[in-house]
Design a protein around this motif. Structure first.
Motif, short mmCIF file in Angstrom:
data_model
loop_
_atom_site.label_atom_id
_atom_site.label_comp_id
_atom_site.label_asym_id
_atom_site.label_seq_id
_atom_site.Cartn_x
_atom_site.Cartn_y
_atom_site.Cartn_z
N GLU A 116 5.55 6.52 -2.24
CA GLU A 116 4.13 6.17 -2.41
C GLU A 116 3.61 6.78 -3.71
O GLU A 116 4.11 7.80 -4.17
CB GLU A 116 3.33 6.67 -1.21
CG GLU A 116 3.76 6.00 0.08
CD GLU A 116 3.11 6.57 1.32
OE1 GLU A 116 2.75 5.78 2.21
OE2 GLU A 116 2.98 7.80 1.42
N THR A 117 2.60 6.15 -4.30
CA THR A 117 2.14 6.55 -5.64
C THR A 117 1.21 7.76 -5.65
O THR A 117 1.16 8.49 -6.63
CB THR A 117 1.40 5.40 -6.32
OG1 THR A 117 0.17 5.16 -5.63
CG2 THR A 117 2.24 4.14 -6.36
N GLY A 118 0.41 7.96 -4.62
CA GLY A 118 -0.56 9.05 -4.61
C GLY A 118 -1.80 8.74 -5.44
O GLY A 118 -2.60 9.64 -5.70
N ALA A 119 -1.99 7.50 -5.84
CA ALA A 119 -3.14 7.13 -6.69
C ALA A 119 -4.47 7.46 -6.02
O ALA A 119 -5.39 7.95 -6.68
CB ALA A 119 -3.07 5.65 -7.04
N SER A 120 -4.60 7.22 -4.73
CA SER A 120 -5.86 7.51 -4.02
C SER A 120 -6.13 9.00 -3.98
O SER A 120 -7.28 9.43 -4.09
CB SER A 120 -5.80 6.97 -2.60
OG SER A 120 -5.72 5.57 -2.61
N LEU A 121 -5.08 9.79 -3.82
CA LEU A 121 -5.25 11.25 -3.81
C LEU A 121 -5.70 11.75 -5.18
O LEU A 121 -6.63 12.54 -5.29
CB LEU A 121 -3.95 11.93 -3.40
CG LEU A 121 -3.64 11.81 -1.91
CD1 LEU A 121 -2.15 11.91 -1.64
CD2 LEU A 121 -4.41 12.87 -1.15
N ARG A 122 -5.05 11.27 -6.22
CA ARG A 122 -5.44 11.70 -7.58
C ARG A 122 -6.85 11.24 -7.90
O ARG A 122 -7.62 11.97 -8.53
CB ARG A 122 -4.43 11.19 -8.60
CG ARG A 122 -3.14 12.01 -8.59
CD ARG A 122 -2.25 11.68 -9.78
NE ARG A 122 -1.74 10.32 -9.74
CZ ARG A 122 -0.71 9.92 -8.98
NH1 ARG A 122 -0.10 10.79 -8.21
NH2 ARG A 122 -0.31 8.68 -9.01
N ALA A 123 -7.23 10.04 -7.45
CA ALA A 123 -8.58 9.54 -7.68
C ALA A 123 -9.63 10.42 -7.00
O ALA A 123 -10.76 10.53 -7.47
CB ALA A 123 -8.71 8.10 -7.18
N ALA A 124 -9.24 11.06 -5.88
CA ALA A 124 -10.15 11.93 -5.15
C ALA A 124 -10.07 13.38 -5.64
O ALA A 124 -10.69 14.26 -5.05
CB ALA A 124 -9.85 11.86 -3.66
N GLY A 125 -9.29 13.64 -6.70
CA GLY A 125 -9.23 14.97 -7.29
C GLY A 125 -8.18 15.90 -6.71
O GLY A 125 -8.21 17.10 -6.95
N TRP A 126 -7.24 15.38 -5.94
CA TRP A 126 -6.16 16.18 -5.37
C TRP A 126 -5.06 16.38 -6.40
O TRP A 126 -4.90 15.58 -7.31
CB TRP A 126 -5.59 15.50 -4.14
CG TRP A 126 -6.52 15.45 -2.95
CD1 TRP A 126 -7.79 14.94 -2.92
CD2 TRP A 126 -6.25 15.88 -1.64
NE1 TRP A 126 -8.31 15.04 -1.67
CE2 TRP A 126 -7.38 15.61 -0.85
CE3 TRP A 126 -5.14 16.48 -1.04
CZ2 TRP A 126 -7.44 15.92 0.50
CZ3 TRP A 126 -5.20 16.77 0.32
CH2 TRP A 126 -6.35 16.49 1.07
N LYS A 127 -4.26 17.44 -6.21
CA LYS A 127 -3.14 17.73 -7.11
C LYS A 127 -1.83 17.71 -6.34
O LYS A 127 -1.73 18.27 -5.24
CB LYS A 127 -3.30 19.11 -7.74
CG LYS A 127 -4.43 19.16 -8.75
CD LYS A 127 -4.44 20.50 -9.48
CE LYS A 127 -5.47 20.49 -10.57
NZ LYS A 127 -6.81 20.68 -10.17
N CYS A 128 -0.81 17.09 -6.93
CA CYS A 128 0.53 17.10 -6.35
C CYS A 128 1.16 18.45 -6.68
O CYS A 128 1.20 18.86 -7.85
CB CYS A 128 1.37 15.97 -6.92
SG CYS A 128 3.03 15.92 -6.22
N VAL A 129 1.66 19.15 -5.66
CA VAL A 129 2.28 20.45 -5.88
C VAL A 129 3.80 20.38 -5.72
O VAL A 129 4.46 21.41 -5.74
CB VAL A 129 1.68 21.55 -4.97
CG1 VAL A 129 0.21 21.77 -5.33
CG2 VAL A 129 1.84 21.19 -3.50
N GLY A 130 4.34 19.18 -5.57
CA GLY A 130 5.79 19.01 -5.55
C GLY A 130 6.34 18.49 -4.24
O GLY A 130 5.60 18.13 -3.32
N GLN A 131 7.68 18.44 -4.20
CA GLN A 131 8.36 17.95 -3.01
C GLN A 131 8.22 18.93 -1.86
O GLN A 131 8.10 20.14 -2.07
CB GLN A 131 9.85 17.76 -3.29
CG GLN A 131 10.18 16.48 -4.00
CD GLN A 131 11.68 16.24 -4.04
OE1 GLN A 131 12.47 17.19 -3.99
NE2 GLN A 131 12.06 15.00 -4.12
N ALA A 132 8.28 18.39 -0.66
CA ALA A 132 8.19 19.23 0.54
C ALA A 132 9.01 18.59 1.64
O ALA A 132 9.21 17.38 1.67
CB ALA A 132 6.74 19.38 0.96
#
Length: 159
Positions: A116-132
């Protein structure tokens, strides 16, 4: 956020609004619409987004699934599900953070599939912190059948 629809041959604006929802109602929406997860057992709170006609998405927020992250200051979006209405996901992620933060929580986390792209999360100001996580559950409590696609996950956070 506005959405346009054709009613009786003319275009009208439908606005999206955050509305309260019970866990039972949110779980029913998840059961009806989520691609790879089912309902959850418990939550701290649930919210929904409505287009003025009906519910077009839900977010269920609870304690972190990982016991290592369950520090009393962190919550997790355990389910987020929409009917593909534009901007509904980012509205829900942003509203979930505002609600958690106003309740005194310092961090909100969630996981998405690596595909998944995470576009909605980034649009809401969230940060990807890596694989889990891993590809599958391990140990004695591993389900006989995988409960979700066997992919690595990406963890996103909002502080």
């Amino acid at each position: 956020m506005d959405r346009w629809t054709s009613l009786a041959g003319r275009w009208e604006r439908l606005s999206l609004d955050i509305v309260p929802i019970t866990l039972k109602e949110a779980n029913q929406f998840v059961a009806d619409h989520h691609r790879h997860h089912g309902p959850v057992t418990g939550h701290k709170f649930s919210i929904a987004v409505s287009d003025g006609v009906g519910i077009v998405g839900v977010a269920i927020v609870g304690r972190p699934v990982s016991r290592y992250l369950d520090d009393g200051w962190t919550l997790e979006v355990t389910r987020l599900c929409t009917d593909a209405t534009k901007n509904a996901c980012s509205m829900l992620y942003a509203a979930a953070w505002r609600a958690a933060h106003s309740m005194g929580y310092k961090k909100l986390i969630t996981y998405i599939l690596e595909s998944e792209t995470g576009a909605s999360l980034r649009a809401a100001g969230w940060k990807c912190v890596g694989q889990a996580g891993g590809l599958r559950w391990t140990g004695k409590r591993r389900p006989e059948v995988d409960l979700y696609p066997a992919q690595m996950k990406l963890r996103f956070e909002k502080e």
